[in-house]
Design a protein around this motif. Structure first.
Motif, PDB file in Angstrom:
ATOM      1  N   LEU A  23       0.818  -1.215   0.000  1.00  0.00           N
ATOM      2  CA  LEU A  23       0.000   0.000   0.000  1.00  0.00           C
ATOM      3  C   LEU A  23       0.849   1.262   0.000  1.00  0.00           C
ATOM      4  O   LEU A  23       0.519   2.240  -0.678  1.00  0.00           O
ATOM      5  CB  LEU A  23      -0.961  -0.008   1.192  1.00  0.00           C
ATOM      6  CG  LEU A  23      -2.114  -1.000   1.098  1.00  0.00           C
ATOM      7  CD1 LEU A  23      -2.838  -1.101   2.435  1.00  0.00           C
ATOM      8  CD2 LEU A  23      -3.068  -0.607  -0.008  1.00  0.00           C
ATOM      9  N   VAL A  24       1.948   1.266   0.733  1.00  0.00           N
ATOM     10  CA  VAL A  24       2.844   2.428   0.746  1.00  0.00           C
ATOM     11  C   VAL A  24       3.407   2.655  -0.646  1.00  0.00           C
ATOM     12  O   VAL A  24       3.436   3.787  -1.151  1.00  0.00           O
ATOM     13  CB  VAL A  24       3.977   2.248   1.789  1.00  0.00           C
ATOM     14  CG1 VAL A  24       5.087   3.262   1.574  1.00  0.00           C
ATOM     15  CG2 VAL A  24       3.422   2.362   3.191  1.00  0.00           C
ATOM     16  N   ASN A  25       3.850   1.594  -1.304  1.00  0.00           N
ATOM     17  CA  ASN A  25       4.395   1.731  -2.650  1.00  0.00           C
ATOM     18  C   ASN A  25       3.331   2.166  -3.651  1.00  0.00           C
ATOM     19  O   ASN A  25       3.596   2.981  -4.534  1.00  0.00           O
ATOM     20  CB  ASN A  25       5.067   0.428  -3.084  1.00  0.00           C
ATOM     21  CG  ASN A  25       6.434   0.278  -2.464  1.00  0.00           C
ATOM     22  OD1 ASN A  25       7.378   0.940  -2.854  1.00  0.00           O
ATOM     23  ND2 ASN A  25       6.528  -0.577  -1.465  1.00  0.00           N
ATOM     24  N   GLY A  62      -7.686   7.236  -6.688  1.00  0.00           N
ATOM     25  CA  GLY A  62      -6.983   6.000  -6.357  1.00  0.00           C
ATOM     26  C   GLY A  62      -6.075   6.177  -5.156  1.00  0.00           C
ATOM     27  O   GLY A  62      -6.021   5.315  -4.269  1.00  0.00           O
ATOM     28  N   GLN A  63      -5.389   7.316  -5.088  1.00  0.00           N
ATOM     29  CA  GLN A  63      -4.513   7.568  -3.956  1.00  0.00           C
ATOM     30  C   GLN A  63      -5.309   7.702  -2.653  1.00  0.00           C
ATOM     31  O   GLN A  63      -4.901   7.196  -1.613  1.00  0.00           O
ATOM     32  CB  GLN A  63      -3.657   8.803  -4.169  1.00  0.00           C
ATOM     33  CG  GLN A  63      -2.687   8.996  -3.021  1.00  0.00           C
ATOM     34  CD  GLN A  63      -1.656  10.048  -3.284  1.00  0.00           C
ATOM     35  OE1 GLN A  63      -1.674  10.719  -4.296  1.00  0.00           O
ATOM     36  NE2 GLN A  63      -0.734  10.183  -2.349  1.00  0.00           N
ATOM     37  N   LEU A  64      -6.442   8.377  -2.706  1.00  0.00           N
ATOM     38  CA  LEU A  64      -7.281   8.494  -1.514  1.00  0.00           C
ATOM     39  C   LEU A  64      -7.729   7.120  -1.013  1.00  0.00           C
ATOM     40  O   LEU A  64      -7.720   6.849   0.193  1.00  0.00           O
ATOM     41  CB  LEU A  64      -8.504   9.371  -1.806  1.00  0.00           C
ATOM     42  CG  LEU A  64      -8.234  10.860  -1.998  1.00  0.00           C
ATOM     43  CD1 LEU A  64      -9.495  11.560  -2.510  1.00  0.00           C
ATOM     44  CD2 LEU A  64      -7.745  11.489  -0.700  1.00  0.00           C
ATOM     45  N   LEU A  65      -8.110   6.251  -1.934  1.00  0.00           N
ATOM     46  CA  LEU A  65      -8.544   4.908  -1.556  1.00  0.00           C
ATOM     47  C   LEU A  65      -7.403   4.097  -0.946  1.00  0.00           C
ATOM     48  O   LEU A  65      -7.573   3.442   0.086  1.00  0.00           O
ATOM     49  CB  LEU A  65      -9.123   4.178  -2.768  1.00  0.00           C
ATOM     50  CG  LEU A  65     -10.422   4.755  -3.335  1.00  0.00           C
ATOM     51  CD1 LEU A  65     -10.731   4.144  -4.690  1.00  0.00           C
ATOM     52  CD2 LEU A  65     -11.562   4.563  -2.371  1.00  0.00           C
ATOM     53  N   VAL A  66      -6.243   4.163  -1.562  1.00  0.00           N
ATOM     54  CA  VAL A  66      -5.084   3.430  -1.045  1.00  0.00           C
ATOM     55  C   VAL A  66      -4.667   3.980   0.312  1.00  0.00           C
ATOM     56  O   VAL A  66      -4.356   3.222   1.237  1.00  0.00           O
ATOM     57  CB  VAL A  66      -3.909   3.476  -2.051  1.00  0.00           C
ATOM     58  CG1 VAL A  66      -2.617   2.991  -1.425  1.00  0.00           C
ATOM     59  CG2 VAL A  66      -4.238   2.648  -3.285  1.00  0.00           C
ATOM     60  N   GLU A  71      -4.302   3.416   6.195  1.00  0.00           N
ATOM     61  CA  GLU A  71      -4.674   3.816   7.563  1.00  0.00           C
ATOM     62  C   GLU A  71      -5.307   2.650   8.308  1.00  0.00           C
ATOM     63  O   GLU A  71      -5.010   2.407   9.481  1.00  0.00           O
ATOM     64  CB  GLU A  71      -5.667   4.983   7.528  1.00  0.00           C
ATOM     65  CG  GLU A  71      -5.080   6.308   7.114  1.00  0.00           C
ATOM     66  CD  GLU A  71      -6.152   7.378   6.927  1.00  0.00           C
ATOM     67  OE1 GLU A  71      -7.308   7.154   7.323  1.00  0.00           O
ATOM     68  OE2 GLU A  71      -5.813   8.434   6.357  1.00  0.00           O
ATOM     69  N   GLN A  72      -6.192   1.931   7.641  1.00  0.00           N
ATOM     70  CA  GLN A  72      -6.875   0.813   8.282  1.00  0.00           C
ATOM     71  C   GLN A  72      -5.910  -0.319   8.608  1.00  0.00           C
ATOM     72  O   GLN A  72      -5.989  -0.937   9.677  1.00  0.00           O
ATOM     73  CB  GLN A  72      -8.019   0.320   7.411  1.00  0.00           C
ATOM     74  CG  GLN A  72      -9.155   1.323   7.319  1.00  0.00           C
ATOM     75  CD  GLN A  72     -10.258   0.881   6.393  1.00  0.00           C
ATOM     76  OE1 GLN A  72     -10.182  -0.144   5.745  1.00  0.00           O
ATOM     77  NE2 GLN A  72     -11.304   1.691   6.295  1.00  0.00           N
TER      78      GLN A  72
END
Length: 79
Positions: A23-25, A62-66, A71-72
């Motif tokens: 997710l970070v990548n 897409g970035q907001l979703l990732v 965060e979760q």
């Protein structure tokens, strides 16, 4: 003419990577895409500018979703 084998992928992801690492990548990749498309949009004419900004908005979504998924994952207890 038909190729006997498909093209191999240009990129691969190592097996057994931690979800948080993936997710970070993904977030960093989308952030770069967002910046590139935004910069390019202002170098294009009006119709292409609008089209590029639509691509930029999709990258931002897409970035907001990732980022929300990250965060979760960060909040959930390690198993």
């Amino acid at each position: 003419m038909v190729k006997p084998t498909p093209n191999p992928p240009l990129f691969t992801v190592k097996v057994h990577q931690h979800t948080e690492t993936l997710l970070v990548n993904a977030s960093e990749t989308l952030s770069s895409l967002n910046a590139l498309t935004c910069n390019l949009a202002f170098d294009l004419d009006t119709s292409q500018h609008a089209f590029m900004l639509r691509i930029q908005q999709m990258a931002e979504l897409g970035q907001l979703l990732v980022d929300r998924a990250l965060e979760q994952v960060s909040r959930s207890p390690a198993t």
